[in-house]
Structures are given as structure tokens and as C-alpha cells.
Scaffold this motif. Sequence first.
Motif, PDB file in Angstrom:
ATOM      1  N   HIS A  76      35.458 -15.191  49.979  1.00 36.15           N
ATOM      2  CA  HIS A  76      34.507 -14.107  49.677  1.00 36.15           C
ATOM      3  C   HIS A  76      35.021 -12.767  50.217  1.00 36.15           C
ATOM      4  O   HIS A  76      34.961 -11.734  49.525  1.00 36.15           O
ATOM      5  N   ASN A  77      35.535 -12.789  51.442  1.00 33.05           N
ATOM      6  CA  ASN A  77      36.037 -11.545  52.041  1.00 33.05           C
ATOM      7  C   ASN A  77      37.219 -10.975  51.248  1.00 33.05           C
ATOM      8  O   ASN A  77      37.348  -9.752  51.108  1.00 33.05           O
ATOM      9  N   VAL A 131      35.699  -9.240  48.242  1.00 34.86           N
ATOM     10  CA  VAL A 131      35.081  -7.956  48.626  1.00 34.86           C
ATOM     11  C   VAL A 131      36.158  -6.888  48.772  1.00 34.86           C
ATOM     12  O   VAL A 131      36.032  -5.764  48.253  1.00 34.86           O
ATOM     13  N   GLU A 178      28.749 -10.810  42.415  1.00 35.45           N
ATOM     14  CA  GLU A 178      27.678 -11.761  42.112  1.00 35.45           C
ATOM     15  C   GLU A 178      28.335 -13.072  41.708  1.00 35.45           C
ATOM     16  O   GLU A 178      29.226 -13.092  40.859  1.00 35.45           O
ATOM     17  N   ARG A 194      24.615 -13.896  46.001  1.00 34.91           N
ATOM     18  CA  ARG A 194      25.171 -12.549  46.211  1.00 34.91           C
ATOM     19  C   ARG A 194      25.922 -12.420  47.531  1.00 34.91           C
ATOM     20  O   ARG A 194      26.545 -11.404  47.786  1.00 34.91           O
ATOM     21  N   ASP A 195      25.804 -13.434  48.378  1.00 38.97           N
ATOM     22  CA  ASP A 195      26.535 -13.405  49.649  1.00 38.97           C
ATOM     23  C   ASP A 195      26.781 -14.836  50.120  1.00 38.97           C
ATOM     24  O   ASP A 195      26.336 -15.803  49.491  1.00 38.97           O
ATOM     25  N   THR A 196      27.459 -14.959  51.246  1.00 37.63           N
ATOM     26  CA  THR A 196      27.821 -16.292  51.732  1.00 37.63           C
ATOM     27  C   THR A 196      26.605 -17.069  52.232  1.00 37.63           C
ATOM     28  O   THR A 196      26.605 -18.300  52.210  1.00 37.63           O
ATOM     29  N   GLU A 197      25.568 -16.356  52.668  1.00 35.82           N
ATOM     30  CA  GLU A 197      24.348 -17.041  53.111  1.00 35.82           C
ATOM     31  C   GLU A 197      23.692 -17.763  51.932  1.00 35.82           C
ATOM     32  O   GLU A 197      23.252 -18.915  52.051  1.00 35.82           O
ATOM     33  N   ASP A 198      23.647 -17.097  50.778  1.00 39.47           N
ATOM     34  CA  ASP A 198      23.120 -17.727  49.560  1.00 39.47           C
ATOM     35  C   ASP A 198      23.945 -18.960  49.205  1.00 39.47           C
ATOM     36  O   ASP A 198      23.402 -20.008  48.838  1.00 39.47           O
TER      37      ASP A 198
END
Length: 665
Positions: free
Chosen positions: A96-97, A100, A118, A263-267
Amino acid sequence: MEISDSKKRIEELIEQLNKFAYEYYALDNPSISDKEYDKLYDELTILEKETGYILSYSPTQRVGDGILSQFSKYIHKGRLWSLDKAQSFEEIIEWHNRNVKAVMQYNKENADKLPPLEYVITKKFDGLTLNCTYDNDGIMIKAATRGTGEIGEDITAQAKTIKALPLKVDHKGLFEIHGEAIMTKEAFDAYNEKAEVKLKNLRNGAAGALRNLNLKETAKRNLSAFFYDVGYNEGDPFESYIDMMKFIREKNFPIDDYMKIARDTEDIKNEIEYINSIRADLNYDIDGIVIVINDMRTRAVLGYTIKFPKWAIAYKFEAEETTTELLDVEWNVGRSGRVSPTALLEPVDLGGVTVKRATLNNMDDIKRKNVKIGNRVFVRRSNDVIPEIMGVAEELENAREIIAPSNCPSCGSELMLVGAHYFCENTLSCKPQMVKSIVHFGSREAMNIEGFSEKTAEQLYEKVDLKTLSDLYKLKKEELLNLEKFGDKKAQNLLDAIEKSKECELASFIYALGIPNVGKKTAKDLCKNLKSLEGIKKATYEDLLAIEDIGEIVAKCIIEFFSDEKILRSIDELLAVGVSPSYEETLVNDQSSFMDKTVVVTGTLKNFSRTEIKDKLEALGAKVSGTVSKKTDYVIAGEAAGSKYDKAISLGIKILSEEEFLAMI
């Protein structure tokens, strides 16, 4: 009928039958009966035979018949890429990073900014990859395996046996679509019931079917499929993955209900935990999730490595199947007297658990799978169920046959072979049988004797000489005080719980007796239909078969159980010491909003246990089901509702909160 009229009718029938097949196999929502479908299918078959006019996308061309001489190669029009795999969540964060950073760098250097990242999350199916090619008229002209990603094997004839796979779609423009051929647990079980050589697992069942030159064998596997990617497209380009999936759905390809935006790693982490939690409840195998970037422009900017697209990654779950060495077999006595084999294994990690033991079922199962001590075997674990040996992975020269015992491993009595199972008939003096019978009798769903454990049952058998169920009700406090870890309070509490259990529901009593193949639901069905203990004891074979969900095997077990003089004496002894089972008929409210409705309950409810909500709904005239389908009328959703909730939303089924349910009743 003129030839031109016959051809027109053939085309009409093909269009109708393909539509009905999609409704039946992909939507689980048929609009005609099987009889009506068969009538149209027979008409089509006759017309095709009379005219010789057979279209490649006719449903008659699905029937697998014949043996192919060999596989031919097929060059994919668009490459089928492998996916990079993450074994830990830290790897997902790193991926993910990188995304980004790449998006920020592009937006810094270009005017046509990329949108915020997304992701779309789907399940990673554990089957065989399928690449289907459709021509400019929407007709499927080729199906192939993944192969090297650039060249696969032509399995068009085999793929046509997948009834959910459309042979013609409403689309102009050549395209290739990727999917996964899978075998459901239902298809797997149905196949193995009749097959001489049993399948070892779902994945091998699917892969073996599509790579089998005998088309009849492929058709027997009754494969399913999910589609998830358009790999080559000469039509309008897709702006996002969601658009692509919308296209796939609109063209009547079967797709999985689950698809989530993150939309993020928490999701992403939340979805990993959710899918892992429902994994064992699915009727097909998955081995992880797939995470892809939604926006197609962003995908193009990120591009590919030599092996993988940079815009996608698979998160792999821990294995549910592995191989290990079978060290030995021990034989254990169950509550019914059945003596069953348990495999002792070289310890192996499986799904985060160290597995040392696995079930082997019986000698027939052992012979069918050709399992021997010393072989390497496939071991499968599902949720918290004891692992099972599925078959032999490697036969070694020093492997030795498994031999069934002739005497009970506990009491030494001679064993009897009944069907596929060995039994010890020494019910009164065989410790494991008696202890397990007492524990079952006192369990929560049975007589609900609080504080009654297997350890206590063993002590009662060994030190108090408790040999019958009625002896429980003759226990004295001084006898309990002699047991290990029993003080005055604990002894009194147990005696009070035993006394309280005398006033019990008839269904609980019937279940407590331990009738083979009779669970709590069947016990309730017996009480609902036969009303009393005497009615159940005297029920005929025909009386029992007239009860819904009771079949020949269960009926036979009940008849044999209540024909045993020792069992009838044991029941009389229980009644003589004050056990008083009663049945109170529940009046169904025929004005209820739930009368004749099918209801599914998911999640945790505040005011009801699962048993209580089921009883309540049945009292309201509802049929309680464990699965959501088009036939479901309501889903009652509590806290932490799972996949059933998601499926209800996708099918447009009415969802009730616990508060809404209470308001309705």
C-alpha cells in the motif's frame, strides 16, 4: 414445419433455455419448473436431430459425452498474470505504501491527476483458472487453462459442462474473460457417494475434471465457476474494476456476492478478518483474498513487474490442508459402543494449530483411501472440527497395513462388526461407554445438570460404582464428598442440579437418552408429532417416516432403540426415581406476520439465544433456515452479522434488526 420455421424455433428455444439456465444456476431463482424446462429441452433435441441445425451455444452441446484424443494448445489473446502474494499483513502495508508513493509522485509531475487510492477486495478462489474467449457475436468459441499465462490448453468441451457458464452473451466485440472453475462441497459429496475412486479434495476435483479427456467424467463432477476479470477486450475500455464487474454481471456470468471497497489498510485488515472468519462456512474452497486498485488509469501508471501486476496482490490464508506422516492408529470407544480408529500423526502446523491426531472414520474408509501406517497422508482441518485424513500423498515401502482389533481396547470384550463399524456390546461395564453416556445425559441440551463434567463422571464410575443413569438420582452427599476437589458446597450444588433436572422437557429427555442419529431437532420433531413418551416408544415405522425430516435410517434407529428390553428397563428406572418429562404443545399464532415465512438469523442477539429465537420463530409459524436464498422472506440481523447479511442485501431481502423483530411480534 418448414425448415426455416424449425430453425427459427430452435433459435427461440436456445435463447429461452439459456435464460432459464442462468436463472437456475447463477441466480438460484428459477422462473419455470424442472418439468417445464425438460419439455422445452426435449423439443429442442428433437428439432436439432430432424434438421441437423445445431448451434455451438445450444444447451444440448453442454452434455459431456465422448473421449478426446489429446489437448491442443491455445495462445491467449491477453496474458494471464500471476499475482504477487503476501503471507503477512506487514507485506500488505508495504505494498500500500508503495502505491501511495507512486500516485503522489505521478500527481506531482502531471496535470491529469490520479484519484485517491481505492481498492476492491474479492475472495481468492481455490480451483482452476479458466480463460473463455467470446467472438464478435458474443458466442463462446474457446475455453483454456492458464498454462504459462501466454499459452494454455484448450478445454472448450470440458468447460461447456459447467452449466452456469453462458455459451452466448449479448455483446458485440471480441473479449476474453477469466474465472475460476470450482467444485462445491455438495457436488464433491454427491460424486464421492457413487465413485469407486474417491476425490481427495475440492480443488483436485475441479482441476482433474477440466483436465480429463473423458467428457463423461468431467460432466459427473458438476462443476461451478466464478468470473472476475476481462483480460482482453476489443470493445469500450473500462474506467474502473467496479465497471468491469458490472459488465461481467450484466453479461450473465456467475460472480461471487462478496466484493468490498477499501480505502486504507485498516479497511483491508477488517475484510481479511471477516473473510477468514466465514471461510469454513462456505460451500467452496478459498485460500485468501485478492486486493486490486479500482481505477484503471492508476493501474496503467503503476504497470507490471516481469511476473506480476503492481496494482494487485493476494493475501494468502494459512493452509487448511497439508501432508504429514501417519505414525500409528489407536482405537477409541464412543458413547454408543462404537470402536473407531484415530490417526496419530507426525505433528504438523495447519491453520495456526499444531495437529497431532486425525479421524479415520472406519475400516471401509481406510481401505478405500488405501491408508497405511508409515505413509505420508493429506490432512484437512475445517474450523474447530477434528482434522480428517483425506487420502495418501506418498506411499512408502515400509508402510504397513492397519489392522482392526478383535477385542475392545478398554474392557477386552469381543467386538462385533455391524455394517462398516465395530462395536463393544458391554454397555454396563465398559468405562468409556458409561462415562460418555452419563456426560451426554447431563449436558446442557439434554438434562442440563449444571456443573456435571467428564472428570466428575469418571470419578462417579470408578469410586461410587455408578453404573446406570438412574443411579445419578440416588447419589448421597457423603459419596460426593469422597471425590477429588468436592467440598460441601460443590457437592450440594451438584445434588440440587440433579434434583432440578427431574422436571424436564420431553424433547430434552429424548435427546438425553442418546438414540443413535437423533439430535435435538429430531427429538423436538418427535415430540411435536407424537406428543408423549409413550407415543414415541410405540411409534411404528410408518408413523416415523410420516414426520418431516425423518428418513429410513433414523426411523430404523428409533424403532431398534425402543425395542431393546435393557433400554426400556433403564427408562422405567429413571421414571421410578422421579424423572418427569413433559410436553407442552405450542400454539402457533396463525395471525403472525411470520406465518409460513422463511427466516434466517445471523449475528448475536441481545434478548435471545439461538435456541430461543428458533423456538420463538417456530411458534410464530415460521420456517427457520440456515442459508440465505431467493426463497428467504426475512433475515434477522444481530451484532456482528456476517456473510448472510451481505447476501441478503445483494438479493434485496428484507432485513430486520432485533428491535424491529420485537416490534412486529
